[in-house]
Design an enzyme around this catalytic site. Structure first.
Site, PDB file in Angstrom:
ATOM      1  N   ASP A 189     -26.522 -16.141  -1.641  1.00 42.19           N
ATOM      2  CA  ASP A 189     -26.153 -15.206  -0.591  1.00 42.19           C
ATOM      3  C   ASP A 189     -27.399 -14.418  -0.245  1.00 42.19           C
ATOM      4  OD1 ASP A 189     -24.396 -13.759   1.155  1.00 42.19           O
ATOM      5  OD2 ASP A 189     -24.545 -12.099  -0.269  1.00 42.19           O
ATOM      6  N   GLU A 273     -25.958 -20.072   3.542  1.00 41.27           N
ATOM      7  CA  GLU A 273     -25.347 -19.817   4.836  1.00 41.27           C
ATOM      8  C   GLU A 273     -26.306 -20.222   5.935  1.00 41.27           C
ATOM      9  OE1 GLU A 273     -22.494 -16.044   5.263  1.00 41.27           O
ATOM     10  OE2 GLU A 273     -24.250 -15.737   4.020  1.00 41.27           O
ATOM     11  N   CYS A 326     -11.795 -13.893  -1.514  1.00 40.44           N
ATOM     12  CA  CYS A 326     -11.828 -13.721  -2.966  1.00 40.44           C
ATOM     13  C   CYS A 326     -12.041 -15.095  -3.576  1.00 40.44           C
ATOM     14  CB  CYS A 326     -10.514 -13.127  -3.466  1.00 40.44           C
ATOM     15  SG  CYS A 326     -10.325 -13.230  -5.258  1.00 40.44           S
ATOM     16  N   CYS A 346      -9.414  -7.567  -5.866  1.00 40.32           N
ATOM     17  CA  CYS A 346      -8.581  -8.359  -4.971  1.00 40.32           C
ATOM     18  C   CYS A 346      -7.140  -7.850  -5.016  1.00 40.32           C
ATOM     19  CB  CYS A 346      -8.642  -9.819  -5.386  1.00 40.32           C
ATOM     20  SG  CYS A 346      -7.565 -10.845  -4.393  1.00 40.32           S
ATOM     21  N   CYS A 349      -4.827 -11.058  -6.564  1.00 42.93           N
ATOM     22  CA  CYS A 349      -4.985 -11.535  -7.933  1.00 42.93           C
ATOM     23  C   CYS A 349      -5.668 -10.498  -8.820  1.00 42.93           C
ATOM     24  CB  CYS A 349      -5.755 -12.859  -7.970  1.00 42.93           C
ATOM     25  SG  CYS A 349      -7.508 -12.660  -7.665  1.00 42.93           S
ATOM     26  N   ASP A 356     -21.892  -9.468  -3.290  1.00 49.20           N
ATOM     27  CA  ASP A 356     -22.856 -10.537  -3.043  1.00 49.20           C
ATOM     28  C   ASP A 356     -22.624 -11.751  -3.947  1.00 49.20           C
ATOM     29  OD1 ASP A 356     -23.974  -8.899  -1.153  1.00 49.20           O
ATOM     30  OD2 ASP A 356     -25.418  -8.038  -2.559  1.00 49.20           O
TER      31      ASP A 356
HETATM   32 ZN   LIG Z   1      -8.037 -12.822  -5.392  1.00 46.33          ZN
END
Ligand SMILES: [Zn+2]
Length: 402
Positions: A189, A273, A326, A346, A349, A356
Site C-alpha cells: 500500500d 495499486e 475489512c 470492523c 467481525c 495501511d
Molecule cells: Zn470484518
C-alpha cells in the site's frame, strides 16, 4: 535482457565542445523537421514520415556544413524521436478521446529541456575499455568507473545535466543473473505518511528528500535571484541550485533502487495499486508529497526488475476499495474514506484493522485473485495501462545499486 549503465564522463575541453555541438545539432534537426512537418500538413495536407525526413536530412547536410561535423547517428535518432512523438500523440488521441494526452510534439528549447543525444553501435564505433568509452567523432572519453559494464553494446545516450555534468547511459544486451526463486508474495500500500506498508506489516518510512532539502533549496533560490544578471556569481548560483536538485534526485533514486531490489529479491508476486499519479498530483495539497514520493518511478523499477528476475508485478484497479474493505470478513466500511481514520474495528467481525496494513492485505488478496482468474500473462495488463514500448526501456537505468 537489456540493461543501461549510467556513468559520469570526464571529457576534455574539446570533447565537451563537440558534445554540446552535437546536442545542439540534434535539437536543430528535431525542431527543423517538426516545423517542416507542421508546415507541409498545414499547406498541402501532406504528411512526411521518418523515411521522408531521412531523405531530406541528407539534402540538408549538403546545404548546412556544420551538420557534418557531428555524429550522424545523433541526427538520425532525432528524427526517430520526432516520429515517436508523433506516433504517441496519435495513439493517445485515439485512446483518450478528447482527454488530455501526451500532446502534440513541441519544439525543443535550449534550456529547461533534457539536453541529450543518442548514438548507435555500428562496426565498432562504440567501445568500452576499462574506464574509457569510445564514441563516434569524440574518440575515447574517460569516465568515472563505479561498476563493470558487461554485455553487448546497443546504444549510448549522452546527457548534459543542468549543473553541467556529462552522463553517458550505455545500453547493453546482457545476461542478468536471476535471483533464486522464492515463494513469498506481498501486497504493497503506497502512502504518504509512510512510503509504503506491506501486507506483512512492515512500514517503510517516506524519506521526503525534497522537504528536508527545502531550506537549502530556498537559500539557493535566494542567492540566484539576488545575483546580478550575466555575472559570474549568477552562473555559480545557478550551478549550485542545479546540483542541489540533482542531489535530491540521486538520493531518491538510490532509495527507490534499494527498496525495489529488496522487494523483488524477497518476493515472487508483488501486488500494487494502479495509481493514477498524474490525477493525484492535481490535488495540490498532496502534490508535493506525491511528486516527492515518485511512485511512478518506483513502480517502473519494480516492473523491469520483475522482468529481469522472473517475478510478477500485479496491478489492481484504481477503484478497488482497498482501504475500506475489512480483510477479515470483506465488509466495506464507508467511514474509512476519511483519510484521518488510521485504525478501525470492523463493525461486523470486530477485527481490528490498521488502515495501511489492512489495505496492503486486501491488495495482495485482490492481486492473487486476479492472477487466478485471468492467468498470469493476461493479468499483467488486465488492469494496467498499455505500456508504450519505449516507456519502460527509457527508464531502465541501473546506478550500480543492484
Ligand atoms: Zn470484518
Amino acid at each position: 535482457m537489456q540493461k543501461a549503465f549510467k556513468v559520469t564522463l570526464i571529457p576534455t575541453h574539446n570533447q565537451e565542445v563537440l558534445i554540446n555541438k552535437t546536442i545542439g545539432c540534434a535539437r536543430f534537426v528535431y525542431n527543423r523537421f517538426l516545423t517542416l512537418r507542421k508546415e507541409l500538413y498545414n499547406t498541402e495536407q501532406k504528411t512526411l514520415n521518418y523515411n521522408g525526413c531521412s531523405q531530406q536530412l541528407t539534402l540538408l547536410k549538403k546545404e548546412i556544413e556544420w551538420l557534418k561535423e557531428v555524429d550522424k547517428f545523433a541526427l538520425q535518432n532525432s528524427l526517430k524521436n520526432l516520429e515517436t512523438a508523433y506516433k504517441n500523440f496519435f495513439s493517445d488521441l485515439k485512446k483518450a478521446k478528447g482527454k488530455k494526452g501526451v500532446g502534440f510534439p513541441r519544439l525543443k528549447k535550449k534550456h529547461g529541456c533534457k539536453q541529450s543525444y543518442k548514438t548507435n553501435l555500428t562496426n565498432g564505433n562504440i567501445q568500452v575499455i576499462e574506464n574509457r568509452l569510445k564514441l563516434p567523432k569524440l574518440g575515447w572519453v574517460k569516465f568515472h568507473k563505479s561498476q563493470d559494464i558487461t554485455g553487448k553494446l546497443i546504444n549510448v545516450t549522452v546527457t548534459c545535466t543542468s549543473s553541467g555534468k556529462y552522463i553517458a547511459s550505455i545500453l547493453c544486451e546482457t545476461e542478468i543473473e536471476k535471483y533464486p526463486q522464492v515463494t513469498q508474495n506481498i501486497g504493497l500500500d503506497l502512502g504518504i505518511k509512510a512510503y509504503l506498508v506491506t501486507s506483512d506489516g512492515e512500514v517503510v518510512d517516506n524519506p521526503k528528500y525534497y522537504r528536508t532539502q527545502k531550506r537549502k533549496l530556498r537559500s539557493c533560490h535566494k542567492k540566484l535571484s539576488r545575483s546580478a544578471k550575466s555575472s559570474s556569481n549568477r552562473v555559480k548560483a545557478k550551478n549550485k541550485l542545479a546540483r542541489t536538485y540533482e542531489r535530491i534526485t540521486n538520493l531518491r533514486d538510490d532509495f527507490l533502487h534499494k527498496l525495489s531490489t529488496r522487494l523483488i529479491k524477497e518476493n515472487s508476486i508483488i501486488c500494487i495499486e494502479d495509481l493514477r499519479v498524474a490525477n493525484m498530483v492535481k490535488n495540490h495539497k498532496l502534490a508535493m508529497s506525491i511528486s516527492d514520493a515518485s511512485w511512478a518511478k518506483f513502480v517502473v523499477m519494480l516492473e523491469y526488475k520483475a522482468l529481469w528476475h522472473d517475478r510478477i508485478v500485479q496491478k489492481i484497479g484504481t477503484f478497488y476499495p482497498s482501504s475500506q474493505t475489512c480483510n477479515h470478513c470483506g465488509f466495506i466500511n464507508p467511514l474509512v474514506k476519511d483519510l484521518k481514520l488510521r485504525e478501525w474495528s470492523c463493525p461486523t467481525c470486530s477485527n481490528y484493522n490498521l488502515r495501511d496494513n489492512n489495505a496492503a492485505l486486501n491488495i495482495l488478496g485482490e492481486g492473487l485473485r486476479l492472477i487466478a482468474a485471468v492467468g498470469i500473462p493476461e493479468a499483467l495488463n488486465a488492469c494496467g495501462e498499455l505500456v508504450r514500448p519505449g516507456a519502460i526501456q527509457a527508464e531502465i537505468v541501473e546506478t550500480g545499486i543492484a
